[in-house]
Design an enzyme around this catalytic site. Structure first.
Site, PDB file in Angstrom:
ATOM      1  N   ARG A 237       0.840  -1.189   0.000  1.00 13.08           N
ATOM      2  CA  ARG A 237       0.000   0.000   0.000  1.00 13.08           C
ATOM      3  C   ARG A 237       0.882   1.248   0.000  1.00 13.08           C
ATOM      4  NH1 ARG A 237      -3.398  -2.854  -1.394  1.00 13.08           N
ATOM      5  NH2 ARG A 237      -5.459  -3.297  -0.482  1.00 13.08           N
ATOM      6  N   GLU A 266      -1.807   8.090  -6.344  1.00 16.77           N
ATOM      7  CA  GLU A 266      -1.768   7.302  -7.579  1.00 16.77           C
ATOM      8  C   GLU A 266      -2.711   7.904  -8.615  1.00 16.77           C
ATOM      9  OE1 GLU A 266      -2.341   3.132  -6.916  1.00 16.77           O
ATOM     10  OE2 GLU A 266      -0.624   2.969  -5.572  1.00 16.77           O
ATOM     11  N   HIS A 285       1.401   0.036 -10.197  1.00 19.05           N
ATOM     12  CA  HIS A 285       0.430  -0.784  -9.454  1.00 19.05           C
ATOM     13  C   HIS A 285       0.039  -2.017 -10.268  1.00 19.05           C
ATOM     14  CE1 HIS A 285      -2.650  -0.351  -5.997  1.00 19.05           C
ATOM     15  NE2 HIS A 285      -2.354  -1.621  -6.205  1.00 19.05           N
TER      16      HIS A 285
END
Length: 533
Positions: A237, A266, A285
Site C-alpha cells: 500500500r 496514484e 500498481h
C-alpha cells in the site's frame, strides 16, 4: 415464481467471470465498463449487485440511490473505492477476493527485488540508448543476504518461501505472528521492528495501511535505523513509506535502492520526489496484473456475488457475518458482548498469543456458538493488531495464518451464572483469562485472571493491578480527577488482605498516555491498561 437478480459489472473482470454470470438463468447481467458517476447515480436503483475493481467509486451518495442493492463485489482485495460504512448502514454486503492475486503479487514483489538488486531497468535503458555501461551497473546477490518481511500474511508468506529458495535469511515482523507459526514457516520472528531494521539487507512490505502502519518506514527509521545500503520493496500500500524521507535517504546513500509498485498518490503527481532518482525501480500498481490473477479474481467475485444473491450465502465479506435469522435470534445478544471480551483479553494478554480458547457454560452450551467464537476472535485480533478487515467470516483464517490455535469447549453446568463465556489466551507459559455474562440482558465482566469482579462491559475501561494497601483507591481517583477524567463505575477485587488487588473502572473518556504514565509511576501500582470495549 423465480426471481431474477440484476448485476452491474462496472469495471473490467475476466471474460470467464462474465460468462459465468450470463450462463445463470437467475442472473441478468449488464456489462457497462467505465460507467460514468452520473449514470451510476441515475441507474443505481436498477441493480441488486454491483461488481467493481478499483476504478468505479461506490460512494455514500450511490448507496443512498441504490434502493435494491444487496451486494457489492470487489474483484481484488482493497475496498478503498467503496464506502463500507455506508454500505453497512444500508444493509449492503461488501465482499472481496483476498486470495485470488496472492501469487501474482508475491511474484511481482520478488521480481522488483531482483530487478533492483541487479539494476535491470537501468541497464536495459542504457542499451536502448546505445550505451554499454557494464561497470556502472554492478549489482548484489540475494544469496546469504538478510531479508526483513514486514507483514506475514498470505503474500508475505509466499515471498518468504521464494526468498529461502534463493538462500536468504528471513526475518519476519508481524505484531501478531506467533512464535510457533514463525517456526513452522522457518523464519525468525522479530518482536520489535527497530531491532530488525539494522540487520536487513533487503526489506519488503506486505501490510495493510492503517493509522498504525502509515509511514511505518519514516524519516527516523530511514536515516538512522536501517542498515546502510539497504534495499526496499513496497507492493502493498502507498503510504507505508514516507516518500520524501525515502528520497533523502537515497540521495545520502543510506538506502541503496528502492522498488515501488504503490504510491502515496496514484498516479504520482508532478511533485513526486522519487521520480528523478536513478536508484529507483517503478511499476504502475501491477501487483495483481497477471492473466491468472485476473482470471482468478474475475471468476471468484462472479461466484461470490451470484451465491449471495441467489442462495443467500456470504463469503469474504468485509462488513457483516453470514448468519440466518434463527441463529441471530438465539445468539445475537452475545455477539457484540463476546467481541468486547476478546478486545479486553487482547488488552491484558501478552503479545504474540499462540492459543485462543473459549469456554461456554449454561444455556449457551446447547446453542450453535460458531459465530460467538468468531466474535471473540475478531475482537482479540482487531484489538491486538488493529486490522479493520477482520470480520466474523475471515477471523478464523487470519488466526490460522498467525499461528493462533483455536479451541472451544462447552459444559451444561452453569455454576453460579445462567450463562458464562470465558476466553483464555496463552503465549508460552503466560495465560490470561477473562470471563463475562449477561445480567438482565446487560453485559458484565466477572473474571480477569484470578480476580472476580463485576465490571460493566462497555465504553472506556481502565484496569489497574496494585498492591492492596490503604489509600490506593483515593490515589487513583485523585490522579484521574486532576486530569479531568470522570469515573462512571468502579469494581474492586483482591486476592486477600495485603495481597494483589485489581480495580476495574468505567470512565467517561479515554485517559491520555500522561495519565497512564502517572498511574504506573506510583510505587504500589503494578500495571495500568485501558481498553475500549
Amino acid at each position: 415464481m423465480s426471481t431474477t437478480h440484476r448485476i452491474l459489472v462496472a469495471d473490467p473482470i475476466s471474460e470467464a467471470g462474465i460468462e459465468k454470470l450470463k450462463a445463470d438463468p437467475a442472473i441478468d447481467v449488464d456489462v457497462r465498463i467505465g460507467i460514468s458517476p452520473e449514470d451510476l447515480l441515475a441507474d443505481a436503483a436498477l441493480y441488486h449487485g454491483i461488481i467493481v475493481r478499483s476504478q468505479t467509486k461506490i460512494t455514500r451518495e450511490v448507496l443512498e440511490k441504490a434502493s435494491n442493492l444487496k451486494a457489492i463485489g470487489r474483484a481484488g482485495v482493497g475496498v478503498d473505492n467503496i464506502d463500507v460504512e455506508a454500505a453497512t448502514e444500508h444493509g449492503v454486503i461488501v465482499m472481496n477476493t483476498p486470495a485470488g492475486n496472492t501469487i501474482s503479487t508475491a511474484e511481482h514483489a520478488f521480481t522488483l527485488m531482483m530487478s533492483m538488486a541487479r539494476h535491470i531497468p537501468q541497464a536495459h535503458a542504457s542499451i536502448v540508448a546505445g550505451r554499454w555501461d557494464r561497470k556502472k551497473y554492478v549489482g548484489v546477490e540475494l544469496y546469504q543476504k538478510t531479508l526483513l518481511i514486514l507483514g506475514m500474511g498470505r503474500i508475505g508468506t509466499e515471498f518468504a518461501r521464494r526468498a529461502m529458495a534463493f538462500g536468504m535469511r528471513v526475518i519476519a515482523y508481524d505484531p501478531f505472528l506467533s512464535a510457533s507459526r514463525a517456526r513452522l514457516l522457518s523464519v525468525e520472528l522479530a518482536d520489535q521492528i527497530d531491532d530488525a531494521l539494522p540487520e536487513a539487507d533487503f526489506i519488503t512490505m506486505h501490510m495493510p495501511l492503517t493509522p498504525d502502519t502509515k509511514h511505518l518506514l519514516n524519516r527516523e527509521r530511514l536515516t538512522e535505523k536501517v542498515k546502510p545500503g539497504v534495499r526496499i520493496v513496497n507492493c502493498a500500500r502507498g503510504g507505508l513509506i514516507d516518500e520524501a524521507a525515502l528520497a533523502d535517504a537515497l540521495e545520502s546513500g543510506r538506502v541503496a535502492g528502492a522498488a515501488l509498485d504503490v504510491y502515496e498518490a496514484e498516479p504520482p503527481g508532478d511533485d513526486f520526489a522519487l521520480r528523478g532518482s536513478e536508484k529507483m525501480v517503478f511499476t504502475p500498481h501491477l501487483g495483481a496484473s497477471t492473466v491468472e490473477a485476473q482470471e482468478n479474481v474475475g471468476t471468484e467475485i462472479a461466484d461470490t456475488v451470484r451465491n449471495q444473491l441467489v442462495d443467500g450465502t456470504v463469503v469474504n465479506s468485509v462488513n457483516m457475518p453470514s448468519i440466518d435469522p434463527k441463529t441471530l435470534e438465539e445468539i445475537g445478544a452475545y455477539l457484540t458482548f463476546t467481541e468486547s471480551l476478546g478486545r479486553l483479553a487482547a488488552t491484558v494478554a501478552p503479545r504474540n498469543a499462540e492459543r485462543f480458547r473459549i469456554e461456554y457454560s449454561g444455556g449457551l452450551s446447547e446453542k450453535d456458538t460458531t459465530l460467538v467464537t468468531r466474535a471473540g476472535l475478531k475482537g482479540l485480533i482487531d484489538a491486538a493488531w488493529g486490522d479493520t478487515e477482520i470480520n466474523y467470516l475471515n477471523a478464523p483464517a487470519n488466526a490460522k495464518r498467525l499461528g493462533l490455535q483455536i479451541t472451544e469447549s462447552k459444559q451444561a453446568d452453569p455454576g453460579e451464572f445462567t450463562d458464562l463465556i470465558k476466553i483464555i489466551v496463552t503465549a508460552g507459559d503466560q495465560t490470561t483469562t477473562v470471563a463475562g455474562t449477561l445480567f438482565g440482558g446487560k453485559p458484565r465482566v466477572v473474571l480477569i485472571n484470578d480476580h472476580h469482579v463485576e465490571g460493566k462491559a462497555e465504553g472506556n475501561v481502565l484496569i489497574v493491578e496494585n498492591n492492596d494497601q490503604p489509600g490506593m483507591i483515593g490515589q487513583m481517583g485523585s490522579i484521574l480527577g486532576n486530569h479531568g477524567v470522570n469515573i462512571a463505575h468502579m469494581a474492586l477485587s483482591r486476592s486477600g488482605a495485603g495481597e494483589k488487588a485489581l480495580v476495574f473502572i468505567n470512565l467517561d473518556s479515554t485517559p491520555s498516555d500522561e495519565v497512564l504514565d502517572e498511574l504506573r509511576a506510583q510505587p504500589s501500582i503494578l500495571s495500568a491498561v485501558t481498553a475500549e470495549i
